[in-house]
Design an enzyme around this catalytic site. Structure first.
Site, short mmCIF file in Angstrom:
data_model
loop_
_atom_site.label_atom_id
_atom_site.label_comp_id
_atom_site.label_asym_id
_atom_site.label_seq_id
_atom_site.Cartn_x
_atom_site.Cartn_y
_atom_site.Cartn_z
N HIS A 45 0.85 -1.19 0.00
CA HIS A 45 0.00 0.00 0.00
C HIS A 45 0.89 1.24 0.00
O HIS A 45 1.84 1.33 0.76
CB HIS A 45 -0.90 -0.02 1.25
CG HIS A 45 -1.54 1.28 1.56
ND1 HIS A 45 -1.18 2.05 2.65
CD2 HIS A 45 -2.52 1.98 0.92
CE1 HIS A 45 -1.91 3.14 2.68
NE2 HIS A 45 -2.73 3.13 1.64
N HIS A 122 2.02 11.10 -1.15
CA HIS A 122 1.14 10.67 -0.06
C HIS A 122 1.24 11.76 1.01
O HIS A 122 2.10 11.71 1.88
CB HIS A 122 1.54 9.31 0.50
CG HIS A 122 0.59 8.81 1.55
ND1 HIS A 122 1.00 8.17 2.70
CD2 HIS A 122 -0.77 8.86 1.62
CE1 HIS A 122 -0.05 7.85 3.43
NE2 HIS A 122 -1.13 8.25 2.79
#
Length: 323
Positions: A45, A122
């Site tokens: 992930h 992110h």
């Protein structure tokens, strides 16, 4: 660009572990004819967060409040954001060596960046450039000609149509004949016979219409919770609704929220995740791949290499031999 962020020393002994680097080619031959969406495949992930840039601006897609806090109190805000943004400690080659075959690539163009430099993102942006990373993956595949990877290209913050075309051109130029064109999901034997090793899912509809090398976005089951038991209940609920028809991902990643961060100022995503890995791994070992409605396919997690996650996901393929 400098200032790459590293996680704690808890991963310092992981970089030589590569027992699973050729796991696809060593599967039982009976599994070579199973379509990829019926195999059990380990994934990471937010694959690229091991190289977040300390000097990077906050992503423009983050909340206005966070943007303001970062401008007003950068010395406080930035370290907090960074420690809750890192989901991986191993670099992309180390993840592939560890056995990961699904890579979650969140791609962005920084407003402050040069015209064609694409990064990963992110909350903040990476030091790594997309083109360099794709080249690194291609070089790894050349050394492992019977391994297959799924590249999930998503997010696309700040990408114009021209930048999408530039990115797709990079993908085609770098991987060339390794790319598996969109169509019926293949088996390993079929891919090997064609010399194909890469499936690229691309979450941009207009690009899909123009390029047959791109596959539609892959559903990702995201529990969006800090609590392990709540995450597992969510995943079981999704299973009870029936698996998607093609490739899909069950995400075992925990997700912080503002309330949790404020209540745990000295923690990080790593500190929140690692104590919960045994329970998450126990759930993984209970799963079963295959065509059944409650079967799993790709299972993705954070901090690959911190436990037996990758090996546990790969081992699930043995259950297909029990039929």
């Amino acid at each position: 660009m400098g200032g790459q962020v590293s996680t704690s020393s808890s991963f310092s002994n992981l970089r030589c572990r590569n027992a699973n680097e050729d796991w696809m080619s060593t599967l039982c031959p009976r599994l070579w004819d199973v379509p990829l969406h019926h195999l059990s495949i380990p994934g990471s992930h937010d694959t690229m967060t091991y190289c977040l840039n300390k000097k990077s601006p906050i992503s423009h897609e983050e909340s206005r409040l966070l943007q303001l806090l970062n401008k007003a109190f950068p010395c406080i805000t930035r370290p907090i954001v960074l420690k809750w943004s890192i989901t991986q400690a191993l670099d992309v080659t180390e993840q592939l060596d560890a056995g990961v075959r699904y890579l979650d690539l969140r791609i962005a163009h920084m407003l402050e960046g040069s015209e064609k430099n694409l990064h990963f993102v992110h909350m903040v942006y990476t030091t790594a450039l997309v083109e360099d990373t794709l080249t690194e993956i291609s070089e790894w595949l050349e050394r492992h000609p019977r391994e297959v990877v799924i590249l999930a290209c998503r997010n696309f913050e700040g990408l114009t149509e021209d930048l999408h075309e530039y990115l797709v051109a990079c993908i085609k130029n770098i991987f060339g004949d390794m790319l598996c064109p969109r169509g019926e999901l293949p088996t390993l034997r079929q891919l090997w016979s064609r010399g194909q090793q890469v499936i690229v899912s691309y979450e941009d509809e207009s690009s899909l219409g123009r390029h047959c090398e791109l596959w539609p976005g892959i559903p990702y089951w995201w529990g969006n919770t800090v609590k392990t038991e709540a995450l597992l209940r969510y995943l079981e609920t999704m299973k009870s609704c029936g698996r998607p028809g093609g490739l899909f991902v069950a995400g075992t990643n925990l997700t912080e929220n503002l309330q949790y961060v404020l209540a745990h100022p000295s923690e990080s995503l790593e500190k929140m995740t690692l104590p919960n890995l045994p329970r998450l791994s126990a759930w993984v070992r209970e799963q079963r791949p295959g065509p059944g409605s409650r079967c799993t396919n790709v299972i993705a997690g954070d901090f690959i290499g911190a436990d037996s996650f990758v090996g546990d996901v790969i081992a699930l393929n043995q259950k297909l031999l029990w039929c």
